[in-house]
Enzyme design. Structure first.
Site, mmCIF file in Angstrom:
data_model
loop_
_atom_site.group_PDB
_atom_site.id
_atom_site.type_symbol
_atom_site.label_atom_id
_atom_site.label_comp_id
_atom_site.label_asym_id
_atom_site.label_seq_id
_atom_site.Cartn_x
_atom_site.Cartn_y
_atom_site.Cartn_z
ATOM 1 N N HIS A 185 -3.674 16.196 -3.020
ATOM 2 C CA HIS A 185 -4.040 16.352 -1.611
ATOM 3 C C HIS A 185 -3.811 17.776 -1.111
ATOM 4 O O HIS A 185 -4.178 18.089 0.027
ATOM 5 C CB HIS A 185 -3.250 15.367 -0.746
ATOM 6 C CG HIS A 185 -3.758 13.954 -0.855
ATOM 7 N ND1 HIS A 185 -4.127 13.381 -2.048
ATOM 8 C CD2 HIS A 185 -3.945 12.983 0.093
ATOM 9 C CE1 HIS A 185 -4.525 12.139 -1.834
ATOM 10 N NE2 HIS A 185 -4.432 11.875 -0.550
ATOM 11 N N ARG A 215 -11.235 33.268 47.091
ATOM 12 C CA ARG A 215 -10.983 32.209 48.062
ATOM 13 C C ARG A 215 -10.693 30.861 47.398
ATOM 14 O O ARG A 215 -9.904 30.060 47.899
ATOM 15 C CB ARG A 215 -12.208 32.077 48.975
ATOM 16 C CG ARG A 215 -11.936 31.263 50.202
ATOM 17 C CD ARG A 215 -13.167 30.896 51.011
ATOM 18 N NE ARG A 215 -14.359 31.696 50.784
ATOM 19 C CZ ARG A 215 -15.582 31.272 51.083
ATOM 20 N NH1 ARG A 215 -15.759 30.065 51.601
ATOM 21 N NH2 ARG A 215 -16.627 32.031 50.860
ATOM 22 N N PHE A 223 -1.705 7.158 12.348
ATOM 23 C CA PHE A 223 -1.999 8.487 11.803
ATOM 24 C C PHE A 223 -3.255 9.105 12.412
ATOM 25 O O PHE A 223 -3.544 10.280 12.207
ATOM 26 C CB PHE A 223 -2.195 8.406 10.289
ATOM 27 C CG PHE A 223 -3.204 7.359 9.888
ATOM 28 C CD1 PHE A 223 -4.560 7.539 10.103
ATOM 29 C CD2 PHE A 223 -2.785 6.173 9.307
ATOM 30 C CE1 PHE A 223 -5.486 6.573 9.760
ATOM 31 C CE2 PHE A 223 -3.712 5.199 8.944
ATOM 32 C CZ PHE A 223 -5.067 5.399 9.170
ATOM 33 N N GLU A 234 -12.046 5.756 5.147
ATOM 34 C CA GLU A 234 -11.618 6.500 6.334
ATOM 35 C C GLU A 234 -12.900 6.926 7.059
ATOM 36 O O GLU A 234 -13.324 8.081 6.998
ATOM 37 C CB GLU A 234 -10.753 7.686 5.923
ATOM 38 C CG GLU A 234 -9.489 7.226 5.197
ATOM 39 C CD GLU A 234 -8.763 8.330 4.452
ATOM 40 O OE1 GLU A 234 -9.198 9.499 4.545
ATOM 41 O OE2 GLU A 234 -7.762 8.031 3.776
ATOM 42 N N TYR A 281 0.827 -1.207 0.000
ATOM 43 C CA TYR A 281 0.000 0.000 0.000
ATOM 44 C C TYR A 281 0.860 1.257 0.000
ATOM 45 O O TYR A 281 1.800 1.405 0.791
ATOM 46 C CB TYR A 281 -0.922 0.029 1.231
ATOM 47 C CG TYR A 281 -1.665 1.338 1.374
ATOM 48 C CD1 TYR A 281 -2.758 1.628 0.557
ATOM 49 C CD2 TYR A 281 -1.253 2.312 2.287
ATOM 50 C CE1 TYR A 281 -3.429 2.838 0.661
ATOM 51 C CE2 TYR A 281 -1.914 3.526 2.398
ATOM 52 C CZ TYR A 281 -3.002 3.775 1.577
ATOM 53 O OH TYR A 281 -3.657 4.977 1.665
ATOM 54 N N TYR A 332 -15.862 33.525 46.297
ATOM 55 C CA TYR A 332 -15.231 32.335 45.716
ATOM 56 C C TYR A 332 -14.142 32.685 44.704
ATOM 57 O O TYR A 332 -13.164 31.951 44.545
ATOM 58 C CB TYR A 332 -16.276 31.471 45.016
ATOM 59 C CG TYR A 332 -17.275 30.796 45.922
ATOM 60 C CD1 TYR A 332 -17.201 30.916 47.307
ATOM 61 C CD2 TYR A 332 -18.312 30.028 45.387
ATOM 62 C CE1 TYR A 332 -18.119 30.297 48.127
ATOM 63 C CE2 TYR A 332 -19.240 29.400 46.208
ATOM 64 C CZ TYR A 332 -19.141 29.545 47.576
ATOM 65 O OH TYR A 332 -20.052 28.936 48.384
ATOM 66 N N ASN A 342 1.810 11.988 5.720
ATOM 67 C CA ASN A 342 0.959 11.114 6.528
ATOM 68 C C ASN A 342 1.333 11.211 8.006
ATOM 69 O O ASN A 342 2.350 10.668 8.434
ATOM 70 C CB ASN A 342 1.101 9.674 6.035
ATOM 71 C CG ASN A 342 -0.123 8.824 6.351
ATOM 72 O OD1 ASN A 342 -0.081 7.612 6.242
ATOM 73 N ND2 ASN A 342 -1.215 9.443 6.725
#
Length: 660
Positions: A194, A398, A444, A529, A164, A395, A307
């Site tokens: 991409h 404190r 990834f 994905e 792959y 508060y 990647n």
């Protein structure tokens, strides 16, 4: 023969200069002539002579005198821009410099190096690399690992094994086998296709962090990149040649594909690139101006560059470092507010925090004691209300150890995850040289940093939420016993009225930003994905939340210092007086209304640069040494197991008589 890269109406032109005695005006005309030559309609001009223009440097945008010689006015390979009179710049035009680049006018090429091995980088190191304080080199061990993993890839290619991303397509195309003759084209196509991000480009600092972190991951030796290519990436980093990387487009699995692809695109000489020398220009010109060659991708190398989770994690490292800085300074600011509001220190007594022993809570209480202990640092303000009839404070004062404390513990948790992530291999497939094989996995996936950064945003936001309430107490005369909105002649002057509104607006905006992005997931890549982290948005919004927190605390710091003006001639403790003096070195008191935004920004800058901490830290650590023998300074975000006991230096500061 010198050559210059000239920008004319969106195009970059390389213009050689046969004589150094040619003028800057000649260079502009020659660039316009070449521009017209490339246009079917001559760019709308009848002749070069009718074109009126001026020329400026890309770096700093300084105007040049057209009568100066290029030898006197320009360096070889300098980038300049021809601006034609009458042109209106398109709003889509990439500016010569990115936002905040005025900071880079002081850029100096670093002389020191950080050696990367993929295993020992810290979040502080990465932020410093982003600031341009260091160059990078690999350790010999890292070089050996990189070479070993590359040998595995070369054998796969030679034997034409189906693996792959090396000899197949990507995602849905994982079953499509690619012939050896097209393996290099496969990697280039991957990077180009991409590179599909949108939005503003990352700043130079963030681009540099992203590039440095990718180098560190590649140095681990599980990516299959060649040492030759990795050295070219390092050379680009060391020359501060930074690709155009849009901030939006990653879903955080399979890694940060879009931003890392834009990173790789510049390195192969395509798209835009920025350097302190050139400003924005075509990547090939920027690389050439620095004596560098575009990378020629070999099999697997495109995938090796894009990647991983480095976008999420590099921004996350900046977030966690800024969060750490503002968290410890928030204690100092809150202590100053408590002094102005004439609060008690009894709530910070060691015995209280010993029976609820959270590390962050104990450390925050200790810091309050170190800054406010009247026995150690006499305070005239504290003495003035020693016999008042109040028993306890609101508060927001404190409970600072409990509220600020959990923020410190949150930062420590997130920093631990970030430190692991920046030294992790996040590729796919992974190359294991010792086993002489590649294995596909899911390192990834950005869920770890995504969840951590969502948690960081939620935690750190509380510093602003409680700070805004303290600002309200400072501004409200029924709560502070000070003039309304901290100004004289109220009505004529409005003082801190709208500064408080700004703080409230930022806190409200943070409430929306704190919604976790990592609870969302959308299936992508044709359902291959099918679960993603949305970590890119988690990182970006965490940074926005932290910036808002810094700004709210800057307003509180200004308000507390203004409150001191109405308590004079009384003085507070020595460390808090030093903080007051620091603020007054950049912001004068408000005697009457004036333009307030610059003062808020000046105080914000003090916090970002950690000046408030630098002033107070020596007093905090001196107190620690005197009250806890043989103790060492404690990191605000990394408490050791024994730090709680070390922080429990006993101190009982009696500020209200009825509590004695």
């Amino acid at each position: 023969m010198p050559r210059y890269t000239v920008h004319v109406r969106g195009e970059w032109l390389a213009v050689p200069c046969l004589s150094c005695k040619n003028t800057v005006g000649w260079l502009g005309k020659e660039a316009v002539r070449r521009y017209m030559k490339n246009k079917p309609d001559n760019g709308g001009f009848a002749s070069v002579e009718e074109v009126k223009f001026y020329i400026r440097r890309c770096k700093g945008l300084g105007l040049l005198d057209l009568d100066d010689t290029v030898e006197d006015a320009l360096d070889d390979n300098e980038f300049v821009e021809v601006v034609i009179e009458g042109d209106i710049m398109s709003p889509d035009f990439i500016p010569s410099q990115p936002e905040g680049v005025h900071l880079y006018s002081k850029y100096r090429e670093p002389e020191q190096y950080i050696s990367l091995d993929g295993n020992s980088l810290t979040t502080e190191d990465l932020v410093n690399l982003g600031k341009g304080l260091y160059k990078i080199k690999l350790t010999p061990e890292a070089e050996a690992k990189v070479n070993q993993s590359r040998e595995v890839i070369e054998r796969i290619v030679k034997e034409q094994t189906v693996v792959y991303g090396i000899t197949t397509g990507f995602g849905k195309f994982a079953r499509t086998v690619i012939p050896n003759s097209k393996l290099r084209e496969l990697q280039v196509n991957l990077v180009r296709s991409h590179s599909a991000g949108v939005g503003k480009p990352l700043s130079p600092e963030r681009s540099r962090m992203l590039l440095a972190l990718r180098i560190n991951v590649l140095a681990k030796g599980y990516s299959g990149i060649s040492l030759e290519t990795l050295q070219q990436v390092i050379e680009a980093f060391n020359a501060s040649c930074l690709p155009y990387i849009p901030e939006k487009g990653t879903v955080g699995a399979s890694g940060d594909l879009a931003p890392l692809s834009h990173l790789a695109l510049g390195l192969i000489g395509e798209g835009k690139m920025w350097s302190p020398k050139s400003g924005w220009a075509d990547a090939k010109y920027v690389l050439e101006a620095h004596g560098l060659r575009p990378i020629a991708l070999k099999p697997k190398e495109g995938l090796a560059l894009i990647n991983g989770t480095q976008m999420i994690t590099s921004l996350g490292c900046e977030a966690v470092e800024r969060a750490s800085a503002i968290a410890r300074q928030a204690d100092i600011i809150a202590a100053l507010t408590l002094e102005v509001l004439k609060g008690t220190t009894r709530a910070f007594d060691t015995d209280i925090h010993a029976v609820r022993p959270h590390r962050g809570q104990a450390e925050v209480a200790f810091r309050f004691r170190s800054l406010l202990d009247s026995d150690h640092h006499p305070s005239e303000i504290a003495e003035s209300h020693r016999f008042c009839d109040r028993v306890q404070d609101a508060y927001t004062m404190r409970c600072c150890p409990q509220v600020h404390g959990v923020v410190n513990d949150t930062i420590a948790f997130v920093k631990d995850i970030m430190t692991t992530e920046i030294n992790s291999a996040t590729d796919n497939p992974m190359v294991f040289a010792e086993r002489a094989e590649t294995i596909s996995g899911g390192n990834f996936h950005g869920e770890y940093p995504a969840k951590a950064l969502d948690y960081l945003a939620i935690g750190v936001h509380e510093l602003a939420a409680i700070s805004e309430r303290r600002i309200e107490r400072l501004c409200n005369p029924s709560l502070s016993e000070l003039p309304a909105f901290l100004v004289t002649e109220g009505g004529l002057n409005s003082g801190f009225m709208i500064a408080h509104c700004t703080a409230a607006a930022l806190v409200s905006e943070n409430k929306a930003l704190c919604h976790p992005s990592s609870v969302d997931s959308l299936s992508t890549s044709a359902a291959t994905e099918d679960h993603v982290s949305m970590g890119g948005w988690a990182a970006r919004k965490a940074l926005r939340v932290i910036e808002h927190v810094e700004q709210v605390l800057a307003i509180e710091l200004l308000a507390a210092c203004q409150g001191i003006e109405f308590l004079r001639p009384l003085r507070t403790t020595t460390p808090l007086e030093k903080v007051y003096d620091l603020v007054r070195s950049v912001v004068r008191p408000w005697m009457k209304d004036r333009f307030m935004a610059p003062d808020i920004e000046a105080a914000h800058r003090l916090l970002v640069e950690q000046k408030v901490w630098e002033v107070a830290e020596p007093y905090i650590e001196k107190y620690r040494r005197e009250h806890i023998p043989e103790s060492r300074p404690i990191s605000p975000t990394a408490f050791s197991l024994g730090s709680l006991e070390m922080n429990m230096g006993v101190s009982h500061d009696h500020r209200h008589q009825d509590e004695l």
